[in-house]
Design an enzyme around this catalytic site. Structure first.
Site, PDB file in Angstrom:
ATOM      1  N   GLU A 101       0.831  -1.202   0.000  1.00  0.00           N
ATOM      2  CA  GLU A 101       0.000   0.000   0.000  1.00  0.00           C
ATOM      3  C   GLU A 101       0.858   1.240   0.000  1.00  0.00           C
ATOM      4  O   GLU A 101       1.895   1.302   0.657  1.00  0.00           O
ATOM      5  CB  GLU A 101      -0.809   0.054   1.293  1.00  0.00           C
ATOM      6  CG  GLU A 101      -1.991  -0.829   1.295  1.00  0.00           C
ATOM      7  CD  GLU A 101      -2.810  -0.612   2.557  1.00  0.00           C
ATOM      8  OE1 GLU A 101      -3.506  -1.547   2.933  1.00  0.00           O
ATOM      9  OE2 GLU A 101      -2.733   0.469   3.156  1.00  0.00           O
ATOM     10  N   CYS A 346      -4.136   2.052   7.653  1.00  0.00           N
ATOM     11  CA  CYS A 346      -2.899   1.394   7.249  1.00  0.00           C
ATOM     12  C   CYS A 346      -3.024  -0.131   7.259  1.00  0.00           C
ATOM     13  O   CYS A 346      -3.331  -0.726   8.282  1.00  0.00           O
ATOM     14  CB  CYS A 346      -1.797   1.834   8.209  1.00  0.00           C
ATOM     15  SG  CYS A 346      -0.270   0.952   7.982  1.00  0.00           S
TER      16      CYS A 346
HETATM   17  N1  SAH Z   1       6.467   0.641  11.963  1.00  0.00           N
HETATM   18  C1  SAH Z   1       6.539   2.060  12.012  1.00  0.00           C
HETATM   19  C2  SAH Z   1       5.839   2.787  10.871  1.00  0.00           C
HETATM   20  C3  SAH Z   1       4.498   2.278  10.390  1.00  0.00           C
HETATM   21  S1  SAH Z   1       3.005   2.762  11.202  1.00  0.00           S
HETATM   22  C4  SAH Z   1       6.004   2.561  13.333  1.00  0.00           C
HETATM   23  O1  SAH Z   1       5.443   1.770  14.082  1.00  0.00           O
HETATM   24  O2  SAH Z   1       6.195   3.729  13.663  1.00  0.00           O
HETATM   25  C5  SAH Z   1       2.924   4.505  11.291  1.00  0.00           C
HETATM   26  C6  SAH Z   1       2.143   4.988  12.524  1.00  0.00           C
HETATM   27  O3  SAH Z   1       0.753   4.598  12.431  1.00  0.00           O
HETATM   28  C7  SAH Z   1       2.680   4.379  13.815  1.00  0.00           C
HETATM   29  O4  SAH Z   1       2.777   5.370  14.815  1.00  0.00           O
HETATM   30  C8  SAH Z   1       1.597   3.359  14.156  1.00  0.00           C
HETATM   31  O5  SAH Z   1       1.579   3.051  15.513  1.00  0.00           O
HETATM   32  C9  SAH Z   1       0.344   4.040  13.666  1.00  0.00           C
HETATM   33  N2  SAH Z   1      -0.813   3.134  13.519  1.00  0.00           N
HETATM   34  C10 SAH Z   1      -0.820   1.827  13.189  1.00  0.00           C
HETATM   35  N3  SAH Z   1      -2.071   1.323  13.196  1.00  0.00           N
HETATM   36  C11 SAH Z   1      -2.893   2.345  13.519  1.00  0.00           C
HETATM   37  C12 SAH Z   1      -4.311   2.471  13.695  1.00  0.00           C
HETATM   38  N4  SAH Z   1      -5.134   1.430  13.529  1.00  0.00           N
HETATM   39  N5  SAH Z   1      -4.788   3.670  14.036  1.00  0.00           N
HETATM   40  C13 SAH Z   1      -3.966   4.753  14.205  1.00  0.00           C
HETATM   41  N6  SAH Z   1      -2.640   4.707  14.047  1.00  0.00           N
HETATM   42  C14 SAH Z   1      -2.077   3.511  13.719  1.00  0.00           C
END
Ligand code: SAH
Length: 364
Positions: A101, A346
């Site tokens: 994605e 995401c």
């Molecule tokens: N692995 C990295 C980058 C990918 S996720 C990390 O964890 O930072 C990017 C951001 O989106 C991260 O802060 C993650 O915790 C957040 N995220 C993941 N799933 C989410 C959700 N369902 N709702 C809101 N934020 C989410």
């Protein structure tokens, strides 16, 4: 994947590659122009190159699913979802049939591309849709750069910002991520300051990231964002199982080292889960934890995913949390909820479409 792809190579590297193929160096400069400025998808399409050479390479090199030469390493778009606010989510197929994605997010005067660094993710954060499927593999440089080009094409606009906040944990793919940042800056003309790398933390890698960035990019000016999500270790481990092997004190010590090596302040991300980590005492704990960092905190209201029962925070809780930090002198922003998120946070678009797409994804 081991086969060389041209996307991600610098101008000198393309010149060298052309020479290795028995061509003059200026062919490398032509390749550079067509790869990055014009977004060519195959060598066949680069009509300034001698036809005989193109044919010879087409026979010798990798091919894509449609039989075109795949020297460049562009992926194929298999699905596109556009929200009312213009946010555009692309599902792209890699040469070996994985789907990833990438999202283009337009806002006044900017276009931010949210890129993936891996197919899936091994970190298994409980609130994250990507984590539910585990890791398939890390992405190669060309597959990261391609995402930015694919958004540029789909939205007919030059991306101004890139955030590594799609699928995957960038710190488990440091070499390719840094090579992609180099390419985005030197070859696509983006500024390092407009790039953000987001990590949930991998033990003993932040100082290494800092040193490799200086070594490979000359300077480390991109923003490092650390996903904290909790003000204390126990709660953090409940949300992020891998945090068990990386105590908060060690993570914060590594953030200080990162600052010492790069001179760049680290920013923090904090997901707000209704009733779980969004109470005034959590804001208070967070403020105390990061005191002295002069840091910026980005609050991310939870986007519900199908697999879990977490709650969205109320608007009042988000505001109170924000105020709680601000009153303690911490700079805060709240991530605006953008289109598509209700059904495609995401990792969710990919999972939702996985059922309807064949293993080798059909063209869409
Ligand atoms: N692995 C990295 C980058 C990918 S996720 C990390 O964890 O930072 C990017 C951001 O989106 C991260 O802060 C993650 O915790 C957040 N995220 C993941 N799933 C989410 C959700 N369902 N709702 C809101 N934020 C989410």
């Amino acid at each position: 994947m081991s086969t060389t792809r041209l996307l991600g190579m610098s101008r000198p590297e393309l010149e060298r590659w052309a020479e290795e193929q028995g061509q003059p160096a200026f062919r490398g400069r032509q390749l550079h122009d067509w790869l990055y400025a014009r977004g060519a998808r195959s060598l066949e399409a680069i009509t300034v190159l001698p036809k005989a050479w193109r044919q010879q390479l087409a026979q010798a090199g990798p091919q894509d699913a449609e039989g075109a030469d795949d020297w460049i390493g562009r992926s194929r778009g298999v699905h596109r979802a556009v929200a009312a606010d213009g946010t555009t989510k692309l599902l792209l197929a890699t040469a070996d049939g994985h789907t990833i994605e990438t999202v283009g997010i337009p806002a006044e005067g900017r276009l931010t591309v949210c890129v993936s660094s891996q197919v899936g993710c091994p970190m298994a954060c409980r609130f994250c849709a990507t984590g539910k499927g585990g890791l398939q593999r890390s992405l190669a440089v060309h597959e990261i750069v391609d995402q930015v080009l694919s958004v540029r094409e789909a939205m007919e606009q030059r991306p101004s910002h890139v955030v590594f906040m799609g699928m995957g944990e960038p710190l488990l793919n440091i070499e390719a991520v840094l090579a992609a940042i180099r390419c985005l800056c030197s070859d696509l003309g983006m500024a390092q300051r407009q790039i953000t790398l987001s990590t949930v933390g991998v033990p003993r890698t932040l100082p290494r990231l800092a040193e490799l960035a200086l070594q490979k990019l000359g300077r480390a000016q991109f923003t490092l964002a650390v996903s904290l999500h909790a003000p204390e270790q126990r709660l953090r481990e409940d949300l992020i199982p891998t945090a068990h092997a990386y105590p908060l004190e060690a993570l914060l010590a590594d953030c200080r080292d990162y600052l010492a090596i790069t001179g760049r302040r680290v920013s923090f991300e904090y997901i707000l889960l209704g009733g779980l980590n969004d109470q005034p005492r959590h804001a208070d704990g967070l403020a105390r934890l990061i005191r002295g960092f002069q840091s910026h905190v980005n609050l991310i209201p939870y986007n519900p995913i199908a697999e879990e029962q977490f709650q969205r925070p109320t608007a009042a809780a988000v505001q109170a949390f924000r105020r709680g930090l601000q009153e303690r002198g911490i700079a805060v922003s709240v991530r605006a909820s953008r289109g598509l998120e209700a059904d495609a946070a995401c990792g969710q678009l990919r999972r939702r479409l996985a059922d309807s797409l064949a293993p080798a994804p059909a063209a869409g």
